[in-house]
Design a protein around this motif. Sequence first.
Motif, short mmCIF file in Angstrom:
data_model
loop_
_atom_site.label_atom_id
_atom_site.label_comp_id
_atom_site.label_asym_id
_atom_site.label_seq_id
_atom_site.Cartn_x
_atom_site.Cartn_y
_atom_site.Cartn_z
N LEU A 1 0.82 -1.20 0.00
CA LEU A 1 0.00 0.00 0.00
C LEU A 1 0.86 1.26 0.00
O LEU A 1 0.55 2.24 -0.69
CB LEU A 1 -0.92 0.00 1.22
CG LEU A 1 -2.03 -1.05 1.25
CD1 LEU A 1 -2.78 -0.99 2.58
CD2 LEU A 1 -3.00 -0.85 0.09
N TRP B 1 0.68 4.16 -2.84
CA TRP B 1 0.33 5.53 -2.46
C TRP B 1 1.47 6.50 -2.74
O TRP B 1 1.24 7.61 -3.22
CB TRP B 1 -0.04 5.56 -0.98
CG TRP B 1 -1.34 4.88 -0.68
CD1 TRP B 1 -2.35 4.61 -1.56
CD2 TRP B 1 -1.78 4.39 0.59
NE1 TRP B 1 -3.39 3.97 -0.93
CE2 TRP B 1 -3.07 3.82 0.40
CE3 TRP B 1 -1.23 4.36 1.86
CZ2 TRP B 1 -3.80 3.25 1.43
CZ3 TRP B 1 -1.97 3.80 2.89
CH2 TRP B 1 -3.23 3.24 2.68
N THR B 2 2.70 6.10 -2.42
CA THR B 2 3.83 7.01 -2.63
C THR B 2 4.11 7.21 -4.10
O THR B 2 4.45 8.31 -4.54
CB THR B 2 5.08 6.45 -1.93
OG1 THR B 2 4.77 6.19 -0.55
CG2 THR B 2 6.23 7.43 -2.00
N ASN C 1 2.01 7.32 -6.40
CA ASN C 1 0.99 8.23 -6.91
C ASN C 1 0.77 9.44 -6.00
O ASN C 1 -0.30 10.05 -6.06
CB ASN C 1 -0.35 7.48 -7.08
CG ASN C 1 -0.34 6.54 -8.25
OD1 ASN C 1 0.25 6.83 -9.29
ND2 ASN C 1 -0.98 5.39 -8.11
N GLN C 2 1.76 9.77 -5.17
CA GLN C 2 1.59 10.85 -4.20
C GLN C 2 1.59 12.20 -4.92
O GLN C 2 2.65 12.76 -5.23
CB GLN C 2 2.69 10.80 -3.15
CG GLN C 2 2.62 11.88 -2.09
CD GLN C 2 1.30 11.89 -1.34
OE1 GLN C 2 0.39 12.62 -1.71
NE2 GLN C 2 1.19 11.08 -0.30
#
Length: 334
Positions: free
Chosen positions: A258, A262-263, A265-266
């Motif tokens: 995860l 998330w990172t 697509n941060q």
Amino acid sequence: MTVAIDRATGTRRGERGPRPGLGQRLKHNYQKYWYAYAMIAPVAIVLGVLVLYPLVYGLYLTLTDANSLNTARTIGVNHIDATYKFIGLDNYKDILFGPTSYDRFWSHFIWTIVWTALCVALHYTIGLGLALLLNQKLRGRTFYRLVLILPWAVPTFVTVFGWRFMLADSGIINSALHALHLPAPDWLEDTFWQRFAAIMVNTWCGVPFMMVSLLGGLQSIDASLYEAAEMDGASPWQRFRYVTLPGLRSVSSTVVLLGIIWTFNQFAVIFLLFGNTAPDAQILVTWAYYLGFGQQPRDFAGSAAYGILLLAILIVFTSFYRRWLNRNEQQLAI
């Protein structure tokens, strides 16, 4: 050998009958699970409208030369029809192998990989260390947990704007460095320090989630395992290596996956910290936004192509990551 035959049907007992057709199976499933379908239907419709339709339309745009000059638009009372045309895979060829492919894609791709690896490594390392501390019997442990969870509870834009003010030339960080007679970096202007600041801010935002997740994993480990290891003379490092880490394997694999997604697509941290003023600090997702909305003419087709490439990269990585985890679990089981 005796074979029992059902007199009513003339078939052998235990013998399978002909498999029902697709229509009959669908009808049977609907009659049996209609309530579940009714509950899922609103979610499926919302996902189709908000996710599936934009994804399909974005995929179509990647096969065209659409931009803000040739798409359909209305100016006052005048409606201008779309004039973009189908060009196939030319957008992907230009992004990956064109004359400016390194400046437009590969340099940002390399920085995105470095950014993701460093941020997730810091998230996990610092989060695990804090989780180990908070798992001990400390006075005021609840207060410490509350304080350490605040960076995650505060909205991201508030956190990033706060860091932006602190990292400004006249901010509190540079003022403290000047007071200590230390050089004050150009946090928001120099490329190296821009990247350093982005990693620092994202680490601040991401550590609490990792800490809470790993703390839950630590509390699920059976205490008798530590007692048995201590009775066998295991050192603290050996207990950590052979009891704690294996006990956290399932939690770690999930939160790391995860964290990587998330990172990778941060968007918020990079965009709110620098906007469009730091081209060398942009990761792929913010660069795609810049192409589609931060320049003139807006390159809708190129921005959509970046989005599809991002999706493809994450799908491939996730597939290999899950396969690697399954192979390790099978080897440990043997």
